[in-house]
Design an enzyme around this catalytic site. Structure first.
Site, PDB file in Angstrom:
ATOM      1  N   ASN A  60       0.867  -1.175   0.000  1.00  0.00           N
ATOM      2  CA  ASN A  60       0.000   0.000   0.000  1.00  0.00           C
ATOM      3  C   ASN A  60       0.909   1.232   0.000  1.00  0.00           C
ATOM      4  OD1 ASN A  60      -2.336  -1.550   0.160  1.00  0.00           O
ATOM      5  ND2 ASN A  60      -2.306  -1.595   2.399  1.00  0.00           N
TER       6      ASN A  60
ATOM      7  N   HIS B  43       6.608  -1.258   3.731  1.00  0.00           N
ATOM      8  CA  HIS B  43       6.291  -2.620   4.181  1.00  0.00           C
ATOM      9  C   HIS B  43       5.513  -3.354   3.101  1.00  0.00           C
ATOM     10  CE1 HIS B  43       3.114   0.088   5.636  1.00  0.00           C
ATOM     11  NE2 HIS B  43       2.251  -0.917   5.444  1.00  0.00           N
TER      12      HIS B  43
HETATM   13  P1  DGP Z   1      -0.811  -0.245   5.877  1.00  0.00           P
HETATM   14  O1  DGP Z   1      -2.254   0.074   6.042  1.00  0.00           O
HETATM   15  O2  DGP Z   1      -0.501  -0.829   4.520  1.00  0.00           O
HETATM   16  O3  DGP Z   1       0.092   0.939   6.222  1.00  0.00           O
HETATM   17  O4  DGP Z   1      -0.457  -1.413   6.900  1.00  0.00           O
HETATM   18  C1  DGP Z   1      -0.013  -1.219   8.196  1.00  0.00           C
HETATM   19  C2  DGP Z   1      -0.227  -2.498   8.914  1.00  0.00           C
HETATM   20  O5  DGP Z   1       0.502  -2.452  10.121  1.00  0.00           O
HETATM   21  C3  DGP Z   1      -1.678  -2.790   9.311  1.00  0.00           C
HETATM   22  O6  DGP Z   1      -2.127  -3.967   8.626  1.00  0.00           O
HETATM   23  C4  DGP Z   1      -1.656  -3.011  10.808  1.00  0.00           C
HETATM   24  C5  DGP Z   1      -0.195  -3.187  11.105  1.00  0.00           C
HETATM   25  N1  DGP Z   1       0.224  -2.667  12.374  1.00  0.00           N
HETATM   26  C6  DGP Z   1       0.017  -1.406  12.856  1.00  0.00           C
HETATM   27  N2  DGP Z   1       0.570  -1.274  14.063  1.00  0.00           N
HETATM   28  C7  DGP Z   1       1.181  -2.462  14.350  1.00  0.00           C
HETATM   29  C8  DGP Z   1       1.931  -2.944  15.455  1.00  0.00           C
HETATM   30  O7  DGP Z   1       2.195  -2.241  16.439  1.00  0.00           O
HETATM   31  N3  DGP Z   1       2.355  -4.232  15.392  1.00  0.00           N
HETATM   32  C9  DGP Z   1       2.088  -5.045  14.316  1.00  0.00           C
HETATM   33  N4  DGP Z   1       2.546  -6.293  14.368  1.00  0.00           N
HETATM   34  N5  DGP Z   1       1.390  -4.623  13.253  1.00  0.00           N
HETATM   35  C10 DGP Z   1       0.942  -3.347  13.275  1.00  0.00           C
END
Ligand code: DGP
Length: 112
Positions: free
Chosen positions: A85, A98
Site C-alpha cells: 500500500n 512494508h
Molecule cells: P498499511 O495500512 O498498509 O500501512 O499497513 C499497516 C499495517 O501495520 C496494518 O495492517 C496493521 C499493522 N500494524 C500497525 N501497528 C502495528 C503494530 O504495532 N504491530 C504489528 N505487528 N502490526 C501493526
C-alpha cells in the site's frame, strides 16, 4: 532509523513483535490485525517511507525485502498476494516501507 517511526521501533526491539523471519536487509513479523490466516509484514531495516523510495535509495535492500517476502510466502504454501500500500489513498497508514504477505485463503479481485 526515524525516531517517531513505529516500524523502526519494532526493528530496534523497542516495540514487541511476533517475528517470522529475517535477513540482512529485512525483518518479517505478524500483522497485528490479520486479514488472512497468513498475514505477515516484511519491512526493510533501513527507514524509507515506501517501496518507491526504497528502490531508488537502496535497490539491494528492496531486493532483500522481496527475497524475504518470497521465503515467507513459500513457507505458507500455495497461492499468495504481495501488497505494498503506497500513499494515504491506497490505505498506507505506517510510512515505513512494508510488504503485506497474505495467504491461506481465497483472495478476491479486484481488491477494495
Ligand atoms: P498499511 O495500512 O498498509 O500501512 O499497513 C499497516 C499495517 O501495520 C496494518 O495492517 C496493521 C499493522 N500494524 C500497525 N501497528 C502495528 C503494530 O504495532 N504491530 C504489528 N505487528 N502490526 C501493526
Amino acid at each position: 532509523m526515524s525516531d517517531d517511526c513505529l516500524f523502526c521501533k519494532i526493528i530496534a526491539g523497542d516495540v514487541p513483535s511476533d517475528a517470522v523471519a529475517e535477513n540482512e536487509h529485512a525483518y518479517a513479523f505478524r500483522d497485528l490485525t490479520p486479514q488472512a490466516p497468513t498475514h505477515v509484514l516484511v519491512i526493510p531495516r533501513r527507514h524509507e517511507p515506501d517501496i518507491g523510495s526504497l528502490v531508488e535509495a537502496d535497490a539491494e535492500a528492496a531486493t532483500g525485502v522481496l527475497r524475504l517476502a518470497k521465503q515467507v510466502a513459500d513457507e505458507a504454501g500455495g497461492s499468495y498476494r504481495l501488497v505494498f500500500n503506497t500513499g494515504e489513498a491506497a490505505h498506507q497508514s505506517v510510512f515505513h516501507c512494508h510488504a503485506h504477505v497474505l495467504a491461506g485463503r481465497s483472495l478476491g479481485w479486484p481488491p477494495g
